[in-house]
Design a protein around this motif. Structure first.
Motif, PDB file in Angstrom:
ATOM      1  N   GLU A  90     -68.887  70.950 -40.145  1.00  0.00           N
ATOM      2  CA  GLU A  90     -69.282  69.569 -40.408  1.00  0.00           C
ATOM      3  C   GLU A  90     -68.951  68.662 -39.220  1.00  0.00           C
ATOM      4  O   GLU A  90     -69.773  67.843 -38.796  1.00  0.00           O
ATOM      5  N   HIS A  91     -67.759  68.805 -38.661  1.00  0.00           N
ATOM      6  CA  HIS A  91     -67.373  67.959 -37.522  1.00  0.00           C
ATOM      7  C   HIS A  91     -68.251  68.242 -36.312  1.00  0.00           C
ATOM      8  O   HIS A  91     -68.700  67.309 -35.630  1.00  0.00           O
ATOM      9  N   SER A  92     -68.520  69.521 -36.037  1.00  0.00           N
ATOM     10  CA  SER A  92     -69.350  69.878 -34.881  1.00  0.00           C
ATOM     11  C   SER A  92     -70.756  69.322 -35.023  1.00  0.00           C
ATOM     12  O   SER A  92     -71.345  68.827 -34.046  1.00  0.00           O
ATOM     13  N   GLY A 105     -71.554  66.701 -36.784  1.00  0.00           N
ATOM     14  CA  GLY A 105     -71.449  65.255 -36.630  1.00  0.00           C
ATOM     15  C   GLY A 105     -71.445  64.855 -35.169  1.00  0.00           C
ATOM     16  O   GLY A 105     -72.116  63.887 -34.769  1.00  0.00           O
TER      17      GLY A 105
END
Length: 227
Positions: free
Chosen positions: A71-73, A75
Motif C-alpha cells: 500500500e505504501h509503495s 501510494g
C-alpha cells in the motif's frame, strides 16, 4: 497485586502481537521483492520465524498481506505520477515518472507484479489505482500535446514499456543490476519526438559472456522455493 497482574498481561500480549505482525510484514516484503507474488503464507511464516497459524491470525489470505506490504509503495507511485504532472516541462515530467517506475520495479519483483495487476481485487488498492491510471494518461496526453512525444503513443504503451525494461532488468540482475538504466534510455529514445534530445546510454551493453551468465543464472533452480 492480582489486579495489577491482570492489567500487565494484555499489554504484554499486544506488544507480542505487534512484534509478530512486524516480523511477518518484513518477511513478506523481502520474499515478495525477491520472488514475486507466488510465495505462500507458509513461506512467510518460515522466514518470519513464527507459526503459520500466527500468520493466518493476522492475515486471512495472501491478498490481505499483499495490500499491507505494498500500500505504501503504491501510494508513493501515485504521488510520483502526480508530481510528474506538475513538472513545467512535459518531457522531463514523463522521464521522471518512467525513471521512478523502472528504478523501483527493477529491485522489487513483487512490486512489479502488483503494478502489472492494478486491477487486483483489493479494496485498499482501488483508490490508489484510481489515482495512478488517470495521472499516467495525463502524463502521456500532455507530452503528446506539447509535441515532445510521438503522437501514436498511448498510456498503455508507457506501462508496457516500463514492464519491458523491468523484464530485462530481472534477466540481467545477477550480472549487472543497473542495466535497466540502459534499456530505459533506449526505450525513451524510441518514443521521443524528433525535436527532443536523445538520452545518453548510461550503462554499457552486456557482453556475450555476460548474456550467457545471465541465462545460466535464470535457468538455475532456486533452492527452497515452493510454488
Amino acid at each position: 497485586m492480582k489486579h495489577a497482574t491482570t492489567l500487565r498481561t494484555p499489554r504484554r500480549l499486544r506488544a507480542d502481537a505487534a512484534r509478530n505482525q512486524q516480523r511477518i510484514v518484513e518477511a513478506a516484503r523481502e520474499l515478495f521483492a525477491d520472488r514475486g507474488l507466488e510465495i505462500t503464507l507458509d513461506d512467510v511464516a518460515e522466514r518470519a520465524g513464527v507459526g503459520v497459524g500466527t500468520v493466518y491470525r493476522r492475515f486471512a489470505n495472501k491478498k490481505e498481506l499483499i495490500a499491507e506490504v505494498f500500500e505504501h509503495s503504491l501510494g508513493a507511485f501515485a504521488d510520483t505520477a502526480e508530481d510528474s504532472l506538475r513538472d513545467p516541462d512535459p518531457w522531463h515530467g514523463l522521464v521522471q515518472f518512467v525513471e521512478y517506475a523502472c528504478r523501483h520495479l527493477a529491485v522489487n519483483r513483487g512490486f512489479s507484479e502488483v503494478i502489472l495487476e492494478l486491477d487486483l481485487d483489493t479494496d485498499r488498492f482501488h483508490g490508489l489505482r484510481d489515482r495512478i491510471k488517470p495521472a499516467v494518461a495525463e502524463i502521456v496526453a500532455r507530452a503528446r500535446e506539447a509535441g515532445v512525444l510521438q503522437p501514436e503513443i498511448e498510456p498503455s504503451d508507457l506501462f508496457a514499456m516500463i514492464h519491458m525494461v523491468d523484464g530485462l532488468a530481472e534477466f540481467a540482475k545477477p550480472i549487472n543490476p543497473e542495466i535497466w538504466r540502459r534499456y530505459m534510455a533506449i526505450t525513451l529514445n524510441g518514443i521521443r519526438a524528433d525535436n527532443v534530445a536523445r538520452q545518453e546510454l548510461p550503462v554499457r551493453a552486456l557482453t556475450d559472456d555476460e548474456v550467457d551468465q545471465a541465462k545460466t543464472a535464470k535457468a538455475a533452480p532456486c533452492a527452497g522455493r515452493r510454488r
